[in-house]
Design an enzyme around this catalytic site. Structure first.
Site, PDB file in Angstrom:
ATOM      1  N   LEU A 252       0.833  -1.205   0.000  1.00  9.37           N
ATOM      2  CA  LEU A 252       0.000   0.000   0.000  1.00  9.37           C
ATOM      3  C   LEU A 252       0.866   1.253   0.000  1.00  9.37           C
ATOM      4  O   LEU A 252       2.054   1.194   0.313  1.00  9.37           O
ATOM      5  CB  LEU A 252      -0.916  -0.033   1.233  1.00  9.37           C
ATOM      6  N   PRO A 253       0.273   2.411  -0.346  1.00 12.03           N
ATOM      7  CA  PRO A 253       1.107   3.600  -0.563  1.00 12.03           C
ATOM      8  C   PRO A 253       1.735   4.212   0.692  1.00 12.03           C
ATOM      9  O   PRO A 253       2.885   4.662   0.627  1.00 12.03           O
ATOM     10  CB  PRO A 253       0.133   4.605  -1.191  1.00 12.03           C
TER      11      PRO A 253
ATOM     12  N   THR B  38       6.176   0.451   1.916  1.00  3.28           N
ATOM     13  CA  THR B  38       7.210   1.290   2.527  1.00  3.28           C
ATOM     14  C   THR B  38       6.495   2.415   3.242  1.00  3.28           C
ATOM     15  O   THR B  38       5.871   3.272   2.601  1.00  3.28           O
ATOM     16  CB  THR B  38       8.165   1.843   1.461  1.00  3.28           C
TER      17      THR B  38
ATOM     18  N   LYS C  63      15.341   0.158   5.547  1.00  2.00           N
ATOM     19  CA  LYS C  63      15.136   0.710   4.205  1.00  2.00           C
ATOM     20  C   LYS C  63      15.384   2.216   4.174  1.00  2.00           C
ATOM     21  O   LYS C  63      16.072   2.720   3.283  1.00  2.00           O
ATOM     22  CB  LYS C  63      13.732   0.396   3.681  1.00  2.00           C
TER      23      LYS C  63
ATOM     24  N   LYS D 215       9.781  10.428  -1.269  1.00  2.00           N
ATOM     25  CA  LYS D 215       8.950   9.747  -0.266  1.00  2.00           C
ATOM     26  C   LYS D 215       9.829   9.132   0.833  1.00  2.00           C
ATOM     27  O   LYS D 215       9.579   9.323   2.026  1.00  2.00           O
ATOM     28  CB  LYS D 215       8.109   8.648  -0.936  1.00  2.00           C
TER      29      LYS D 215
END
Lengths: 293, 293
Positions: free
Chosen positions: B65-66, B94, B169, B244
């Protein structure tokens, strides 16, 4: 074997001259510091009374000086006037690109071959004779300088025209300074997030976060046993030297109108770190400042 | 073979689900986008009417999902209520570390195993099944998730407790974002100084300026033929995705009181680049902005 004048026998110049002596070159030495000069004489160099005396009759002149102004003074004030016809001039100082090109142009006008040949590898590399030389100057001058430089270093790279040795060094070191701070920030954020340093190292070192700063010079103790982090950040390459190179990069960027926002930020952060009294600490020790220590 | 619910079948989720189908897993798919859902059905998934319907009876639930708010909504609004006893929850989105830990705690309270498992490798890696998964969660949950993730990726790394997949990450990508801009600055300064890009590459790639950004993803055309610079900065990994991740890193830094001056600068520079309309360009294309183009 060549008759070499060596001007500037400090932490770097001293062991570099010693390696030329080991290779059976004749070295006439000069330094403003009596102590530095003494050490060179003890290693087998002949003592010169001043720059001109050292340079007189030399086939090769090597200089290792602190900054652009010293290089301009030494070359324009003495070397260019005293050098024998056909002498080769090698400036190993790390200085601003403009001064390097200015002095190279003056040497060319005087009919002398000259290269700028700043080094990387630090005192350890100077002593072991494993320095990297980044060389700027005409092909013919590079070809003459190479066998001499090979007595002091392992990797002799021709970066192009005069001044390009300096340009290559500051471009490389600007990348290094930026990347090191970014690596320090990531480790200190990871620590606060509860992510183990070794885990971050294992992941990033085989991923897109990899860099020499991470995998050869890791700023936290443990993952890379040879890095200064494992010896309380004993230099290595001092924060003061990194600050010098980042400031030279800022000078160069300004002189040609290049935008270097991260380079400017890195220079400011190393300025804070050195200003806090940490100039002699290894540059990777900036992680302490990032950590709030 | 497992009964898997897959929620979120976009650019990444679509090909990931297709790889699970190829491995003979049963996949019940749901996406708010009819088009994305259609593609998954065409690849062999069964169509679910909503999240709860997809999750019902599934042994494994995978979400892609975003952002954090979507993950909170989907898990707290549907997945945790509908999941069968013993179901394994894998969030591949993420998102911010705080949301990841919040949802993992809610899952644990509901008696369900959960891992956060964000990926790197982009659409290419998702399609080829060569993604890297950075996984956070308890050992037992990781052990259950690993064989599933191996059908979609090549490198499955356990980064520690819940949220640590996200932490790993963003730490990696913050280093990457910073290092890439620094590399772009060095190449553009070199250009103006008259230092050839290939020369700088040859020198820095074997020296302390080396990084993945330089040697695997070089931001100027030529030195690394596979890098996006050679195809007019077609992504690859878009500038919008890098922005992002840098913003998530800033969120994380703020939440734990970490200082990230270079990370903040990198986020601002990518914000400028994306804001100028370059969000879909590869992130290494930020060199155009640094160059003043």
């Amino acid at each position: 074997m060549a008759k070499i004048a060596f001007i500037g026998l400090g932490n770097m110049g001293g062991p570099m001259a010693a390696n030329l002596l080991k290779a059976q070159h004749q070295v006439a030495a000069f330094d403003l510091s009596a102590k530095a000069l003494e050490a060179a004489v003890a290693a087998g160099a002949s003592r010169a009374a001043d720059v001109a005396a050292a340079v007189k009759g030399a086939e090769v002149v090597i200089t290792m000086l602190p900054a652009g102004k010293h290089v301009r003074e030494v070359y324009e004030g003495a070397v260019l006037g005293a050098a024998a016809k056909g002498a080769l001039l090698i400036d190993c100082s790390t200085i601003d690109v403009e001064s390097a090109r200015h002095v190279a142009a003056a040497a060319a006008k005087a009919g002398l071959d000259m290269v700028d040949a700043p080094v990387s590898g630090g005192v350890g590399g100077a002593t072991a004779g494993t320095l990297t030389f980044m060389v700027g100057g005409p092909d013919a001058a590079f070809a003459r300088a190479k066998p001499i430089l090979e007595k002091m270093g392992r990797n002799i790279v021709h970066a192009g025209a005069s001044g390009n040795g300096q340009a290559a060094k500051i471009c490389n070191n600007m990348m290094l300074g930026i990347t090191m701070i970014g690596t320090c920030e990531a480790f200190m954020m990871a620590k606060r997030l509860g992510l183990d340093a070794q885990k971050l190292f294992d992941i990033a070192s085989t991923a897109s976060g990899q860099s020499w700063a991470l995998t050869s010079y890791c700023p936290v103790p443990g993952p890379v046993p040879t890095s200064p982090a494992n010896r309380d950040y004993a230099a290595g390459f001092t924060a003061a030297m990194m600050l010098k190179d980042l400031m030279l990069a800022q000078d160069a960027a300004r002189s040609v109108g290049a935008s270097t926002p991260m380079g400017a930020e890195a220079a400011q952060l190393f300025s804070l770190f050195v200003g806090s009294g940490s100039g002699s600490v290894d540059f990777s020790g900036i992680i302490r400042m990032i950590d709030g220590r």
